[in-house]
Design a protein around this motif. Structure first.
Motif, PDB file in Angstrom:
ATOM      1  N   LEU A 130     -34.688  54.531 -20.866  1.00 58.56           N
ATOM      2  CA  LEU A 130     -33.902  53.958 -19.685  1.00 58.56           C
ATOM      3  C   LEU A 130     -33.193  55.217 -19.183  1.00 58.56           C
ATOM      4  O   LEU A 130     -33.445  55.246 -17.847  1.00 58.56           O
ATOM      5  N   GLN A 131     -32.638  56.123 -19.875  1.00 50.32           N
ATOM      6  CA  GLN A 131     -31.632  57.291 -19.442  1.00 50.32           C
ATOM      7  C   GLN A 131     -32.964  58.228 -18.532  1.00 50.32           C
ATOM      8  O   GLN A 131     -32.349  58.801 -17.631  1.00 50.32           O
ATOM      9  N   ALA A 132     -34.092  58.226 -18.978  1.00 45.88           N
ATOM     10  CA  ALA A 132     -34.922  59.079 -18.144  1.00 45.88           C
ATOM     11  C   ALA A 132     -35.560  58.375 -17.007  1.00 45.88           C
ATOM     12  O   ALA A 132     -36.594  59.045 -16.278  1.00 45.88           O
ATOM     13  N   GLY A 133     -34.992  57.386 -16.744  1.00 47.88           N
ATOM     14  CA  GLY A 133     -35.585  56.534 -15.511  1.00 47.88           C
ATOM     15  C   GLY A 133     -36.360  55.693 -15.614  1.00 47.88           C
ATOM     16  O   GLY A 133     -37.188  54.921 -14.777  1.00 47.88           O
ATOM     17  N   GLY A 134     -36.912  55.213 -16.881  1.00 48.13           N
ATOM     18  CA  GLY A 134     -37.954  54.169 -17.065  1.00 48.13           C
ATOM     19  C   GLY A 134     -37.079  52.846 -17.153  1.00 48.13           C
ATOM     20  O   GLY A 134     -35.848  52.521 -17.176  1.00 48.13           O
ATOM     21  N   CYS A 135     -37.965  51.632 -17.308  1.00 47.31           N
ATOM     22  CA  CYS A 135     -37.486  50.349 -17.635  1.00 47.31           C
ATOM     23  C   CYS A 135     -37.946  49.784 -18.957  1.00 47.31           C
ATOM     24  O   CYS A 135     -39.109  50.216 -19.522  1.00 47.31           O
ATOM     25  N   LEU A 136     -37.256  48.706 -19.254  1.00 44.66           N
ATOM     26  CA  LEU A 136     -37.798  48.339 -20.711  1.00 44.66           C
ATOM     27  C   LEU A 136     -37.748  46.762 -20.785  1.00 44.66           C
ATOM     28  O   LEU A 136     -37.105  46.049 -20.314  1.00 44.66           O
ATOM     29  N   LEU A 137     -39.017  46.241 -21.022  1.00 42.16           N
ATOM     30  CA  LEU A 137     -38.851  44.700 -21.458  1.00 42.16           C
ATOM     31  C   LEU A 137     -38.912  44.524 -22.789  1.00 42.16           C
ATOM     32  O   LEU A 137     -40.456  44.890 -23.442  1.00 42.16           O
ATOM     33  N   ALA A 138     -38.278  44.105 -23.560  1.00 43.85           N
ATOM     34  CA  ALA A 138     -38.134  43.698 -25.141  1.00 43.85           C
ATOM     35  C   ALA A 138     -38.322  42.424 -25.324  1.00 43.85           C
ATOM     36  O   ALA A 138     -37.567  41.588 -24.869  1.00 43.85           O
ATOM     37  N   ILE A 139     -39.354  42.221 -26.226  1.00 43.19           N
ATOM     38  CA  ILE A 139     -39.425  40.858 -26.871  1.00 43.19           C
ATOM     39  C   ILE A 139     -38.909  41.027 -28.332  1.00 43.19           C
ATOM     40  O   ILE A 139     -39.290  41.793 -28.977  1.00 43.19           O
ATOM     41  N   THR A 140     -37.666  40.099 -28.769  1.00 44.91           N
ATOM     42  CA  THR A 140     -37.040  40.416 -29.965  1.00 44.91           C
ATOM     43  C   THR A 140     -36.562  39.050 -30.475  1.00 44.91           C
ATOM     44  O   THR A 140     -36.362  38.151 -29.603  1.00 44.91           O
ATOM     45  N   HIS A 141     -36.608  38.885 -31.762  1.00 48.86           N
ATOM     46  CA  HIS A 141     -35.783  37.880 -32.462  1.00 48.86           C
ATOM     47  C   HIS A 141     -34.499  38.274 -32.890  1.00 48.86           C
ATOM     48  O   HIS A 141     -33.700  37.196 -33.326  1.00 48.86           O
ATOM     49  N   ASP A 142     -34.278  39.205 -32.645  1.00 50.89           N
ATOM     50  CA  ASP A 142     -32.986  39.932 -33.183  1.00 50.89           C
ATOM     51  C   ASP A 142     -31.933  40.113 -32.161  1.00 50.89           C
ATOM     52  O   ASP A 142     -32.067  40.979 -31.269  1.00 50.89           O
ATOM     53  N   MET A 143     -31.026  39.136 -31.747  1.00 47.67           N
ATOM     54  CA  MET A 143     -30.004  39.307 -30.909  1.00 47.67           C
ATOM     55  C   MET A 143     -29.121  40.580 -30.903  1.00 47.67           C
ATOM     56  O   MET A 143     -28.587  41.017 -30.020  1.00 47.67           O
ATOM     57  N   ALA A 144     -29.031  41.199 -32.022  1.00 45.68           N
ATOM     58  CA  ALA A 144     -28.147  42.335 -32.268  1.00 45.68           C
ATOM     59  C   ALA A 144     -28.905  43.414 -31.609  1.00 45.68           C
ATOM     60  O   ALA A 144     -28.239  44.479 -30.981  1.00 45.68           O
ATOM     61  N   VAL A 145     -30.367  43.443 -31.490  1.00 42.79           N
ATOM     62  CA  VAL A 145     -31.126  44.744 -30.867  1.00 42.79           C
ATOM     63  C   VAL A 145     -30.962  44.202 -29.380  1.00 42.79           C
ATOM     64  O   VAL A 145     -30.828  45.066 -28.497  1.00 42.79           O
ATOM     65  N   ALA A 146     -30.997  43.062 -28.866  1.00 41.95           N
ATOM     66  CA  ALA A 146     -30.905  42.725 -27.566  1.00 41.95           C
ATOM     67  C   ALA A 146     -29.481  43.233 -27.080  1.00 41.95           C
ATOM     68  O   ALA A 146     -29.409  43.773 -25.829  1.00 41.95           O
ATOM     69  N   GLN A 147     -28.602  42.929 -27.650  1.00 39.98           N
ATOM     70  CA  GLN A 147     -27.269  43.401 -27.526  1.00 39.98           C
ATOM     71  C   GLN A 147     -27.092  44.862 -27.237  1.00 39.98           C
ATOM     72  O   GLN A 147     -26.295  45.479 -26.392  1.00 39.98           O
ATOM     73  N   ALA A 148     -27.573  45.621 -28.186  1.00 42.33           N
ATOM     74  CA  ALA A 148     -27.505  47.141 -28.267  1.00 42.33           C
ATOM     75  C   ALA A 148     -28.293  47.706 -27.107  1.00 42.33           C
ATOM     76  O   ALA A 148     -28.015  48.722 -26.630  1.00 42.33           O
ATOM     77  N   LEU A 149     -29.577  47.019 -26.712  1.00 44.73           N
ATOM     78  CA  LEU A 149     -30.089  47.548 -25.431  1.00 44.73           C
ATOM     79  C   LEU A 149     -29.531  47.374 -24.135  1.00 44.73           C
ATOM     80  O   LEU A 149     -29.420  48.063 -23.268  1.00 44.73           O
ATOM     81  N   GLY A 150     -28.603  46.108 -24.089  1.00 42.12           N
ATOM     82  CA  GLY A 150     -27.793  45.755 -22.970  1.00 42.12           C
ATOM     83  C   GLY A 150     -29.079  45.128 -22.025  1.00 42.12           C
ATOM     84  O   GLY A 150     -30.029  44.731 -21.931  1.00 42.12           O
ATOM     85  N   GLY A 151     -28.301  45.291 -20.614  1.00 41.27           N
ATOM     86  CA  GLY A 151     -29.261  44.722 -19.495  1.00 41.27           C
ATOM     87  C   GLY A 151     -28.925  43.132 -19.439  1.00 41.27           C
ATOM     88  O   GLY A 151     -28.114  42.415 -19.995  1.00 41.27           O
TER      89      GLY A 151
END
Length: 476
Positions: free
Chosen positions: A199-220
């Motif tokens: 993300l810092q390098a200018g990309g975007c991320l679509l994350a499929i996850t069951h871990d809400m802690a991971v989702a919160q760490a990624l932000g957005g």
């Protein structure tokens, strides 16, 4: 195909739907991602999260039909025009798939598979590409595994290897499907850091996850999926703190951190006793000589970093591998097949070319289990019987893991070695599956050995724990 203004960002999905025949598997999905933005897809197993990623890639199974519009880096295509997006694979668009064993070539060592990316996508000379591959695998904690074949890696190590290969292309649109399953906390956090660097390098991320802690760490942003529809959508911080939809609240409440401990089981005589067992893999000793006794009814959590021999320990106790030293003795009078394993990778535990119904019926016949009992178990696990008509690759990872659980319980095991059995399940289904697993073992007095990286799950389930530690020099 046509170009859109740059305001659409790197990835935009407009009214995406996926149908099989006349039935909608996913519908009404829309979102936009600009440079530096992340979106997490969370929700129930089988809700269509992985299908959405496959539709964006243009890699849906032939029986499924997509509709809507997909924009990648300003280029818009119809969702059904899969071929136009395949040309973007690797350079513009990349997917880290859910099952690493499916993504890796089993006949080629790991390092050359990564080196190929640098050669084919970046035009690096072979020697330079090989050196870069060694460096990147070392950064992923796989320095000692570069010459290994995929089948020689643990589940967590294979996950990290696939992540390194996927990221090597440098695609600005990155999609990751359950990227942290099977990883200990250290490597989960390191993986999140790597995604944040994209993300810092200018990309975007679509994350499929069951871990809400991971989702919160990624932000957005976050989209909560249920029955193929978005029931809640918004900023992850706000949705996690103040979920509006009842299903989102259910997801949050079912997190293992909020589980109450399960009632302690009654234990009986030893089912298996091991004396002085050890196992070495190449130059690495996975575990030093140990004595171990498992009693009927016991629930033992096996924990430790990826690659420290947790699965191998189970395989030795089950008789699937011989120990290098020591001996393993089973209790006298046990029926055949009463030592069973629930595999971390459910795809690898099913015959690929026969239906799931046939696999289950074969198991029921072998273990003389009434088919109606199997149907009741599937109903408990919320597995529609219509799914059984499909082959393993045609259902989601979470659905396949629930079917694998139903199948292993058919054998009425005396010892069940469950290797990350809920890592592919959403929190609600995970909680239900653990209740069923523990109820079944309690009914029969079976012993349970549970491999998990989840401290909260281990605390709620286990009556004792076995910890395996990594050797610092092993590179794992």
């Amino acid at each position: 195909m046509h170009a859109n203004p740059s305001t659409t960002g790197l990835l935009a999905v407009d009214d995406l739907a996926i149908h099989v025949g006349g039935r909608a598997l996913l519908q009404g999905i829309s979102f936009q991602l600009h440079a530096g933005e992340a979106l997490s897809l969370v929700g129930e197993s089988g809700a269509g999260k992985s299908l959405l990623a496959q539709a964006i890639m243009g890699n849906l199974p032939p029986a499924l039909r997509a509709s809507g519009a997909i924009t990648i880096d300003g280029i818009t295509t119809r969702a059904e025009d899969a071929a136009s997006r395949r040309a973007l694979w690797g350079r513009k668009l990349a997917l880290l798939p859910q099952e690493p064993t499916v993504a890796l070539n089993p006949l080629q060592r790991v390092a050359p598979q990564l080196a190929e990316v640098y050669t084919l996508l970046h035009g690096q000379p072979q020697g330079e590409a090989a050196t870069r591959a060694q460096q990147e695998l070392a950064r992923a904690g796989l320095g000692q595994a570069t010459a290994h074949y995929p089948w020689q890696l643990s589940g967590g190590m294979a996950q990290r290897a696939v992540a390194a290969i996927t990221l090597a292309g440098g695609a600005p649109v990155l999609m990751v499907d359950e990227p942290t399953k099977g990883l200990d906390n250290h490597w989960r956090d390191r993986t999140v850091e790597v995604f944040r660097s994209v993300l810092q390098a200018g990309g975007c991320l679509l994350a499929i996850t069951h871990d809400m802690a991971v989702a919160q760490a990624l932000g957005g942003q976050v989209i909560v999926l249920r029955h193929g529809q978005a029931v809640e959508q918004g900023a992850i911080g706000k949705v996690a703190a103040q979920p509006q939809h009842p299903f989102t609240r259910q997801l949050m409440d079912a997190d293992p951190a909020r589980w109450l401990p399960f009632a302690a089981p009654q234990t009986g005589e030893p089912v298996v006793q091991a004396r002085g067992i050890s196992k070495t893999y190449g130059a690495q000793q996975l575990f030093a000589p140990m004595d171990l006794q498992i009693r009927s009814g016991e629930r033992v959590a096996v924990q430790g970093p990826s690659g420290t021999g947790k699965s191998t320990l189970g395989n030795v106790l089950l008789g699937l591998l011989p120990p290098d030293t020591g001996s393993v003795a089973r209790s006298q009078g046990l029926r055949p097949h009463t030592f069973q394993k629930l595999y971390q990778d459910p795809v690898g535990s099913f015959a690929p070319h026969i239906s799931l119904a046939q696999s289950l019926r074969d198991a029921a016949r072998l273990h003389r289990c009434d088919w109606k009992a199997v149907q009741r178990r599937l109903e408990q696990l919320r597995v529609p019987e219509s799914l059984l008509e499909r082959k393993p690759e045609q259902v989601s990872g979470g659905e396949l893991q629930r079917i694998a659980l139903a199948r292993v319980l058919v054998a009425q095991p005396a010892l069940l070695f469950a290797d990350e059995p809920t890592s592919r399940l959403d929190p609600i289904t995970q909680q239900e599956a653990m209740h069923i697993l523990l109820s079944a073992t309690q009914e029969t007095g079976a012993a349970l050995m549970l491999v998990t990286h989840d401290e909260h799950l281990a605390a709620a389930v286990a009556t004792r724990r076995i910890g395996l530690k990594a050797e610092p020099q092993a590179g794992h």
